[in-house]
Design a protein around this motif. Structure first.
Motif, PDB file in Angstrom:
ATOM      1  N   PRO A  16       0.831  -1.214   0.000  1.00  0.00           N
ATOM      2  CA  PRO A  16       0.000   0.000   0.000  1.00  0.00           C
ATOM      3  C   PRO A  16       0.865   1.263   0.000  1.00  0.00           C
ATOM      4  O   PRO A  16       1.856   1.349   0.728  1.00  0.00           O
ATOM      5  CB  PRO A  16      -0.796  -0.118   1.300  1.00  0.00           C
ATOM      6  N   ARG A  17       0.499   2.238  -0.803  1.00  0.00           N
ATOM      7  CA  ARG A  17       1.305   3.454  -0.895  1.00  0.00           C
ATOM      8  C   ARG A  17       1.183   4.317   0.352  1.00  0.00           C
ATOM      9  O   ARG A  17       2.018   5.196   0.586  1.00  0.00           O
ATOM     10  CB  ARG A  17       0.910   4.236  -2.148  1.00  0.00           C
ATOM     11  N   ASN A  43      -0.434  -7.040   0.638  1.00  0.00           N
ATOM     12  CA  ASN A  43      -0.164  -6.302  -0.589  1.00  0.00           C
ATOM     13  C   ASN A  43      -1.382  -6.382  -1.509  1.00  0.00           C
ATOM     14  O   ASN A  43      -2.301  -7.162  -1.272  1.00  0.00           O
ATOM     15  CB  ASN A  43       1.054  -6.880  -1.310  1.00  0.00           C
ATOM     16  N   VAL A  44      -1.365  -5.602  -2.581  1.00  0.00           N
ATOM     17  CA  VAL A  44      -2.464  -5.639  -3.544  1.00  0.00           C
ATOM     18  C   VAL A  44      -2.618  -7.063  -4.080  1.00  0.00           C
ATOM     19  O   VAL A  44      -1.650  -7.665  -4.547  1.00  0.00           O
ATOM     20  CB  VAL A  44      -2.197  -4.678  -4.714  1.00  0.00           C
ATOM     21  N   MET A 165      -4.661  -0.313   2.737  1.00  0.00           N
ATOM     22  CA  MET A 165      -5.026  -0.574   1.346  1.00  0.00           C
ATOM     23  C   MET A 165      -6.153   0.352   0.904  1.00  0.00           C
ATOM     24  O   MET A 165      -7.146   0.522   1.620  1.00  0.00           O
ATOM     25  CB  MET A 165      -5.454  -2.029   1.168  1.00  0.00           C
ATOM     26  N   ASP A 169      -4.721   2.126  -4.659  1.00  0.00           N
ATOM     27  CA  ASP A 169      -3.707   1.078  -4.730  1.00  0.00           C
ATOM     28  C   ASP A 169      -4.154  -0.027  -5.675  1.00  0.00           C
ATOM     29  O   ASP A 169      -3.373  -0.531  -6.493  1.00  0.00           O
ATOM     30  CB  ASP A 169      -3.450   0.470  -3.340  1.00  0.00           C
ATOM     31  N   HIS A 173      -2.835  -1.278 -10.046  1.00  0.00           N
ATOM     32  CA  HIS A 173      -2.149  -2.562 -10.261  1.00  0.00           C
ATOM     33  C   HIS A 173      -2.317  -3.070 -11.682  1.00  0.00           C
ATOM     34  O   HIS A 173      -3.400  -3.012 -12.263  1.00  0.00           O
ATOM     35  CB  HIS A 173      -2.694  -3.628  -9.297  1.00  0.00           C
ATOM     36  N   GLY A 350       4.358   0.803  -2.430  1.00  0.00           N
ATOM     37  CA  GLY A 350       4.187   0.469  -3.836  1.00  0.00           C
ATOM     38  C   GLY A 350       5.148  -0.577  -4.358  1.00  0.00           C
ATOM     39  O   GLY A 350       5.153  -0.855  -5.561  1.00  0.00           O
TER      40      GLY A 350
END
Length: 487
Positions: A16-17, A43-44, A165, A169, A173, A350
């Motif tokens: 997540p950024r 994560n994504v 998240m 985000d 992707h 990211g």
């Protein structure tokens, strides 16, 4: 088949950024590494876009026809096989023990603890929440997940539990089509995916083993296993030192994959004694997993692997419509980030973490040969190398190559920054001859017993026949709920 080309793609998602390195460090456990579970490890999710991207390029059936039958199975329920029942019970108990470190625990219980317990072997298990999610993806494609109603649910959920998240985000992707790394092993072309996966480790193990006459050493001999395990130790030190998201830290992959480097590393192996310590090479200055293989009548062969990482994942299941859930657990692949400054795999917003999952592919005489893989974290490159060695050096067929006793070495340095544990421990399956075990002990190996961690293997082989049309062969794993189906 039309291109006569092996292509690869990396579907793994980034962190997540909104989660900074400083915040990630604040979530570290007493050991200084990221925790096993919880929002900091999520994560994504990349699987939906990976499936969509592959379908857009190669799919033949309409997208809806692929997903809707699966949605129906979720709603109607299916009998639970032995291995799945065992791991469901084990993982849910693990989440309960770690519940204090997981931001939200009720949703996973709604999905998998119907009636207060996990389903037993042979019982019917249904997941209508997941069926509803699949129907949304069937109707709306990948955008339903990454930039639609599912993304909204995911963002609201992580905001509710204090995670990071966001829909942004998810919307950012994309699956990345990549050029696989290739090496040769006694004339066989072996393909792997490069960092952020550990696929290069398979190539490196084979490159080092190629410097030795394993066939003459003998199948399941101490000499052969010794060389293979030492090659693994050498390869895994490079894995710990260099492998990371190449968008953030470029690894010297061409050098690591080279025969010249393998020859240098092979010289470090003492045929009579285990190496006391192993270090990564000094690079030149310039620079719960599911596996399946599928093939069709046109000669298309697919090697595919995906994973939630540790067990079932990070323990978190997002809220869904009408008080339900989305029916799936987020992966905890972010646990594999390092937290130390200067490490190629150090956490960053990211960024994709180091990944253990690797599909395998091999060609022979210019033709596709094997679409194969071995599940199981760090066992994967070790298992893949053993499959190739069993088939190439020892002449075993795909099923024999998988049924043969395996070894697994633990204790190498890790991409999270964890150092090696001495010479580590070499675990052997029960079928390894007793004389081999005694000789390995005499060489200085610390042997461990069979621990059930020897992977899960599947393989489809394309066989070129001297007379008539080519044919397929298939092999499956006796250690898992594997299955080989032909049509």
């Amino acid at each position: 088949p039309a291109q006569k080309k092996v292509v690869g793609f990396n579907g793994s998602g980034g962190s997540p950024r909104g989660l900074s390195l400083e915040t990630a460090r604040s979530k570290a456990g007493s050991d200084g590494y990221l925790p096993r579970y919880g929002a900091a490890t999520v994560n994504v999710p990349g699987a939906v876009d990976a499936w969509w991207s592959a379908h857009q390029r190669y799919g033949k059936l309409p997208w809806k026809e692929v997903l809707l039958p699966v949605a129906e199975l979720c709603e109607q329920g299916v009998p639970v096989p032995q291995v799945v029942a065992y791991y469901l019970e084990r993982n849910m108990a693990g989440f309960d023990r770690a519940a204090a470190t997981i931001e939200e625990n009720d949703n996973r219980k709604k999905v998998w603890l119907t009636g207060g317990r996990t389903p037993k072997t042979g019982e019917i298990f249904a997941n209508p929440d997941l069926g509803r999610t699949y129907r949304l993806i069937a109707e709306g494609g990948r955008d339903a997940f990454y930039d639609g109603v599912i993304a909204d649910h995911i963002e609201r959920y992580f905001k509710r539990i204090g995670g990071w998240m966001t829909r942004a985000d998810l919307a950012a992707h994309r699956t990345e089509w990549v050029e696989p790394l290739m090496t040769t092993y006694r004339g066989v072309e072996v393909y792997s995916l490069g960092p952020n996966t550990q696929g290069l480790s398979t190539n490196q193990i084979l490159n080092i083993c190629e410097q030795f006459d394993l066939k003459a050493m003998g199948f399941q001999s101490a000499a052969s296993i010794h060389v293979q395990a030492e090659a693994k130790r050498l390869a895994f030190e490079d894995r710990a030192r260099y492998f990371a998201d190449e968008r953030f830290a470029k690894a010297p992959t061409a050098w690591l994959n080279s025969k010249e480097y393998a020859a240098e590393r092979a010289k470090l192996i003492n045929p009579n004694r285990v190496m006391d310590r192993v270090f990564p090479g000094d690079a030149p200055t310039q620079g719960d997993t599911t596996y399946f293989s599928v093939a069709d009548s046109d000669g298309m062969m697919v090697s595919w692997i995906q994973s939630n990482y540790r067990g079932m994942g990070g323990g978190l299941v997002a809220d869904g419509p009408d008080g339900g859930t989305l029916g799936f657990m987020f992966q905890n692949r972010g646990e594999l980030f390092a937290l130390s400054d200067g490490h190629p795999n150090v956490y960053a917003p990211g960024k994709r973490p180091f990944h253990t999952i690797i599909p395998g592919f091999a060609c022979k005489d210019g033709e596709p040969w094997l679409a194969y893989g071995v599940m199981g974290g760090g066992m994967q490159p070790q298992g893949q190398a053993q499959i190739i060695i069993n088939m190439v050096d020892y002449g075993l067929d795909p099923q024999e190559a998988g049924d043969s006793p395996r070894w697994q070495h633990y204790g190498s340095s890790e991409p999270t920054g964890q150092p090696a544990e001495g010479v580590g421990k070499l675990h052997l399956e029960s079928g390894v001859p007793e004389a081999t075990k005694q000789q390995l002990t005499a060489m200085g190996w610390d042997l461990g017993p069979p621990d059930g961690g020897f992977g899960g293997y599947q393989n489809v082989m394309k066989q070129i026949n001297e007379q008539g049309r080519w044919t397929y062969g298939a092999a499956t794993e006796m250690r898992k709920d594997g299955n080989a189906l032909a049509y």
